[in-house]
Write an enzyme that holds these catalytic residues in place. Structure first.
Site, PDB file in Angstrom:
ATOM      1  N   ASP A  33       0.844  -1.189   0.000  1.00  0.00           N
ATOM      2  CA  ASP A  33       0.000   0.000   0.000  1.00  0.00           C
ATOM      3  C   ASP A  33       0.882   1.243   0.000  1.00  0.00           C
ATOM      4  OD1 ASP A  33      -3.202   0.398   0.737  1.00  0.00           O
ATOM      5  OD2 ASP A  33      -1.968   2.130   1.272  1.00  0.00           O
ATOM      6  N   ASP A  56       4.123   2.215  -4.505  1.00  0.00           N
ATOM      7  CA  ASP A  56       3.513   3.298  -5.271  1.00  0.00           C
ATOM      8  C   ASP A  56       3.324   2.754  -6.672  1.00  0.00           C
ATOM      9  OD1 ASP A  56       2.800   5.528  -6.748  1.00  0.00           O
ATOM     10  OD2 ASP A  56       4.260   6.856  -5.801  1.00  0.00           O
ATOM     11  N   TYR A 149     -12.897   8.885 -14.126  1.00  0.00           N
ATOM     12  CA  TYR A 149     -12.739   7.615 -13.413  1.00  0.00           C
ATOM     13  C   TYR A 149     -13.244   6.462 -14.272  1.00  0.00           C
ATOM     14  CZ  TYR A 149     -13.624   4.026  -9.830  1.00  0.00           C
ATOM     15  OH  TYR A 149     -13.657   2.854  -9.114  1.00  0.00           O
TER      16      TYR A 149
END
Length: 253
Positions: A33, A56, A149
């Site tokens: 994460d 990342d 999105y």
């Protein structure tokens, strides 16, 4: 099952539910994460056969480092749930290039980089690996206020199908899940944004989600995690290139 599974965006929401489900099935789990501390804390709640690390997904070197540390700890990674994602909400006419890039850099480029690192890892270790990408209901039907999105998640489905075709001969399977209105920290932010944009209360927004869902409730992360684990299992050995709806019936095609 005893495999090594890497989950991106694994510190909360769908990713954490997926990590828990894989761990419960007997797999070793690498929770990766952007929030390193949250990833490590999540792994501690699972106990043995789990570890947390930073990742990342916009940065290839960061992804490679997560694969390296996971493989050094548990052995070669055979399953990857590319789940890390972001969202923002705005009317299409008001979107900025920064809004577009923010969503595409994580949701589309992040899946591309994570999948490519995974594919090379599988091939280098002679593994018939499995990838499950997190797409969205918005990858099947364009979502108002989420045009950027939606576009990034449509890209995930197209990529999933193409890569599945390319690597089927290697015994590598690549599928996607398309969740609906899932009760996660991301949804909480979206509810607040949508309420403001549409002149509604957050509770009215949540009620509208439920009204659109034939099964009559908000989706839970565990509803998605069960399908992810299935797609990574031998029970789904003849499934590849699929984008599976997990929406409670919001979308049925």
């Amino acid at each position: 099952m005893g495999r090594t599974v890497l989950v991106t965006g694994g510190a909360n929401g769908i990713g954490l539910a997926s990590a828990r489900a894989f761990h419960a099935a007997g797999d070793n789990v690498v929770i990766a994460d952007l929030d390193d501390a949250a990833a490590r804390a999540a792994a501690e709640t699972l106990g043995p056969r789990a570890m947390g690390c930073a990742i990342d997904v916009r940065d290839r070197a960061s992804i490679e480092a997560a694969f390296r540390v996971g493989a050094e700890t548990f052995g070669p990674i055979g399953v990857v749930h590319a789940n890390a994602g972001v969202s923002s909400m705005k009317r299409a006419v008001e979107l900025t290039e920064e809004d577009w890039d923010f969503n595409f850099n994580v949701n589309a480029k992040g899946v591309f980089l994570t999948n490519q690192v995974a594919l090379r890892h599988f091939l280098n270790h002679g593994l018939k690996g499995v990838i499950v990408n997190t797409a969205s209901l918005a990858a099947k039907v364009g979502a108002p206020l989420l045009a950027h999105y939606s576009a990034s998640k449509f890209a995930v489905v197209g990529w999933t199908q193409a890569v599945a075709r390319e690597h089927a001969a290697d015994g590598i399977r690549v599928n996607a899940v398309c969740p609906g209105f899932v009760r996660t920290p991301m949804q909480e932010r979206e509810v607040a944004w949508e309420a403001e944009l549409r002149g509604m209360t957050p509770e009215q927004v949540r009620r509208s989600y439920i009204e659109q869902t034939p099964l009559g409730r908000l989706e839970e992360p565990e509803d998605v995690a069960g399908v992810v684990v299935f797609l990574a299992s031998d029970e789904a050995r003849f499934m590849t290139g699929q984008a599976i709806n997990v929406t409670g019936g919001v979308y049925m095609t």
